[in-house]
Write a protein that holds these residues in place. Structure first.
Motif, PDB file in Angstrom:
ATOM      1  N   GLY A   1       0.764  -1.234   0.000  1.00 40.59           N
ATOM      2  CA  GLY A   1       0.000   0.000   0.000  1.00 40.59           C
ATOM      3  C   GLY A   1       0.793   1.281   0.000  1.00 40.59           C
ATOM      4  N   VAL A   2       2.070   1.264   0.377  1.00 39.62           N
ATOM      5  CA  VAL A   2       2.954   2.422   0.234  1.00 39.62           C
ATOM      6  C   VAL A   2       4.188   1.980  -0.548  1.00 39.62           C
ATOM      7  N   GLU A   3       4.851   2.958  -1.145  1.00 43.65           N
ATOM      8  CA  GLU A   3       5.979   2.653  -2.020  1.00 43.65           C
ATOM      9  C   GLU A   3       7.130   1.994  -1.250  1.00 43.65           C
ATOM     10  N   SER A   4       8.056   1.445  -2.003  1.00 43.07           N
ATOM     11  CA  SER A   4       9.156   0.681  -1.417  1.00 43.07           C
ATOM     12  C   SER A   4      10.077   1.538  -0.553  1.00 43.07           C
ATOM     13  N   THR A   5      10.733   0.887   0.376  1.00 46.60           N
ATOM     14  CA  THR A   5      11.841   1.483   1.119  1.00 46.60           C
ATOM     15  C   THR A   5      12.978   1.781   0.146  1.00 46.60           C
ATOM     16  N   VAL A   6      13.596   2.950   0.279  1.00 47.20           N
ATOM     17  CA  VAL A   6      14.746   3.300  -0.562  1.00 47.20           C
ATOM     18  C   VAL A   6      15.967   3.493   0.327  1.00 47.20           C
ATOM     19  N   LEU A   7      17.000   2.713   0.036  1.00 50.18           N
ATOM     20  CA  LEU A   7      18.250   2.751   0.803  1.00 50.18           C
ATOM     21  C   LEU A   7      19.408   3.046  -0.142  1.00 50.18           C
TER      22      LEU A   7
ATOM     23  N   GLN B   1      -2.511   0.459   8.385  1.00 39.04           N
ATOM     24  CA  GLN B   1      -2.511   1.875   8.013  1.00 39.04           C
ATOM     25  C   GLN B   1      -1.847   2.070   6.646  1.00 39.04           C
ATOM     26  N   ALA B   2      -0.718   1.418   6.433  1.00 38.12           N
ATOM     27  CA  ALA B   2      -0.012   1.541   5.160  1.00 38.12           C
ATOM     28  C   ALA B   2      -0.872   1.027   4.016  1.00 38.12           C
ATOM     29  N   HIS B   3      -1.525  -0.111   4.240  1.00 35.06           N
ATOM     30  CA  HIS B   3      -2.346  -0.715   3.204  1.00 35.06           C
ATOM     31  C   HIS B   3      -3.503   0.201   2.813  1.00 35.06           C
ATOM     32  N   ALA B   4      -4.082   0.910   3.788  1.00 34.89           N
ATOM     33  CA  ALA B   4      -5.296   1.687   3.545  1.00 34.89           C
ATOM     34  C   ALA B   4      -5.050   3.138   3.174  1.00 34.89           C
ATOM     35  N   LEU B   5      -3.892   3.700   3.501  1.00 33.05           N
ATOM     36  CA  LEU B   5      -3.710   5.149   3.494  1.00 33.05           C
ATOM     37  C   LEU B   5      -4.085   5.816   2.180  1.00 33.05           C
ATOM     38  N   PHE B   6      -3.485   5.395   1.075  1.00 34.99           N
ATOM     39  CA  PHE B   6      -3.704   6.106  -0.186  1.00 34.99           C
ATOM     40  C   PHE B   6      -5.143   5.959  -0.673  1.00 34.99           C
TER      41      PHE B   6
ATOM     42  N   VAL C   1       6.988   0.110  10.340  1.00 34.09           N
ATOM     43  CA  VAL C   1       6.252   0.468   9.132  1.00 34.09           C
ATOM     44  C   VAL C   1       5.531   1.805   9.331  1.00 34.09           C
ATOM     45  N   GLY C   2       5.235   2.146  10.597  1.00 31.26           N
ATOM     46  CA  GLY C   2       4.591   3.424  10.882  1.00 31.26           C
ATOM     47  C   GLY C   2       5.401   4.612  10.407  1.00 31.26           C
ATOM     48  N   LEU C   3       6.720   4.484  10.322  1.00 32.67           N
ATOM     49  CA  LEU C   3       7.548   5.576   9.806  1.00 32.67           C
ATOM     50  C   LEU C   3       7.217   5.845   8.347  1.00 32.67           C
ATOM     51  N   ALA C   4       6.934   4.790   7.577  1.00 27.89           N
ATOM     52  CA  ALA C   4       6.553   4.965   6.174  1.00 27.89           C
ATOM     53  C   ALA C   4       5.222   5.682   6.066  1.00 27.89           C
ATOM     54  N   VAL C   5       4.261   5.331   6.923  1.00 30.56           N
ATOM     55  CA  VAL C   5       2.955   5.987   6.911  1.00 30.56           C
ATOM     56  C   VAL C   5       3.109   7.453   7.303  1.00 30.56           C
TER      57      VAL C   5
END
Length: 352
Positions: free
Chosen positions: A188-194, A303-308, A332-336
């Motif tokens: 639901g949110v884009e990938s982690t970028v490292l 939350q991540a799955h639903a947000l957008f 995962v909350g940091l991504a949200v």
């Protein structure tokens, strides 16, 4: 029949392909990509707007279709780790360890690019971001096309990313050649970028792979300041998603930090026409304004799955001002949190 645009010119028709119901859908998508066309494809994170990553003019059309700034780099998608080698100058041992642990999956790794990568992909940077998605339809399309695919989210620039084919068509119908429907996206949110292009691994965008998980593999991982704050004035975006305002609905979003009681009290005191709340499940009973929940407070994955989808639904309902209850910026909350604070343009209130 072909559609006409308002000026009487023949408009592009976006072909709808269903990966689950049409055995030829993946082959058709791959054919279009080899021809330099644009196809929206499903991934486990969000839908991506794909083009042949080695075809500069095709990649340039992504920016045109999205209205995307030219200085915003793209992520290249591959089907197997072996496909990585020709795209970068060198793959350090740390990168191999990350790929072994998290690929296929929602992790993007930045390294120094090889000469194969067009400037259109890297926005003129010396690096390239690469990931290996886990969605079976994405895997099948990349393999069938026989090309690495550049694929940012398949939405108009700045809007919430789409997690269904229907949401892709809301933004992209008539602007791209096809959309491949692979069902709703799981993360639901884009990938982690490292980034591994510097002396110390640096997390540029949080996602489904958390900072804590990365540190289990690498030890030290620095968090870029732009994860939770505005990108510094004049600074180049080293990763997608680092721009000031992003993932934003038409409605004005104000993010509110604080416990459930004060959140409900504040929002209720500011009720009015066009006002709504983006809240946790636990908040609903205390609210006297319209609301949509994006999950339980302790369930960051939900939350991540639903947000957008919820942000787009708030626009569908015509709300003009949304008070959003802030998630906890960990795991995962940091991504949200990262997506929501950008949707709000960094307009944040903190309640006692």
């Amino acid at each position: 029949m072909k559609k006409l645009d308002p000026d009487g010119e023949i408009a592009m028709q976006t072909e709808y392909l269903n990966a689950a119901e049409d055995d030829g859908a993946v082959a058709r998508a791959a054919q279009l990509l080899r021809e330099g066309k644009l196809v929206a494809i499903p991934t486990e994170t969000v839908y991506g707007l794909a083009a042949d990553a080695l075809n500069g003019p095709a990649v340039a059309r992504i920016f045109e279709a999205k209205g995307r700034p030219q200085d915003n780099p793209l992520i290249v998608h591959i089907a197997r780790e072996a496909d990585w080698t020709p795209l970068v100058k060198e793959i350090p041992e740390a990168a191999h360890r990350l790929a072994e642990r998290f690929w296929p999956g929602p992790l993007t790794i930045i390294l120094e690019k090889s000469g194969l990568i067009p400037d259109e992909v890297s926005a003129g940077l010396s690096t390239v971001a690469v990931r290996c998605p886990s969605h079976p339809a994405a895997q099948a399309v990349i393999r069938a096309a026989g090309r690495p695919l550049a694929a940012p989210s398949a939405n108009l620039s700045g809007k919430p990313s789409p997690t269904t084919a229907e949401r892709v068509l809301e933004d992209m119908d008539g602007k791209i050649e096809a959309v491949l429907d692979g069902g709703p996206c799981a993360v639901g949110v884009e990938s982690t970028v490292l980034s591994l292009a510097g002396a110390v691994p640096r997390l540029l965008r949080p996602g489904g792979v958390t900072a804590e998980q990365l540190r289990e593999v690498l030890g030290t991982v620095e968090l870029d300041a732009a994860v939770t704050d505005k990108l510094a004035p004049g600074a180049a975006a080293a990763s997608p998603g680092m721009k000031y305002k992003h993932y934003s609905p038409r409605a004005r979003v104000i993010m509110i930090k604080g416990p459930a009681g004060p959140f409900a009290d504040y929002v209720n005191a500011h009720k009015g026409p066009g006002v709504a709340a983006l809240c946790f499940e636990e908040d609903k009973a205390g609210l006297s304004v319209p609301y949509l929940s994006y999950g339980a407070r302790a369930d960051a994955s939900a939350q991540a799955h639903a947000l957008f989808e919820v942000l787009r639904a708030l626009d569908d309902a015509g709300f003009s001002l949304v008070y959003a209850h802030s998630p906890e910026p960990s795991g995962v909350g940091l991504a949200v949190y990262n997506r929501l604070i950008r949707a709000a343009g960094f307009e944040v209130l903190t309640l006692a």
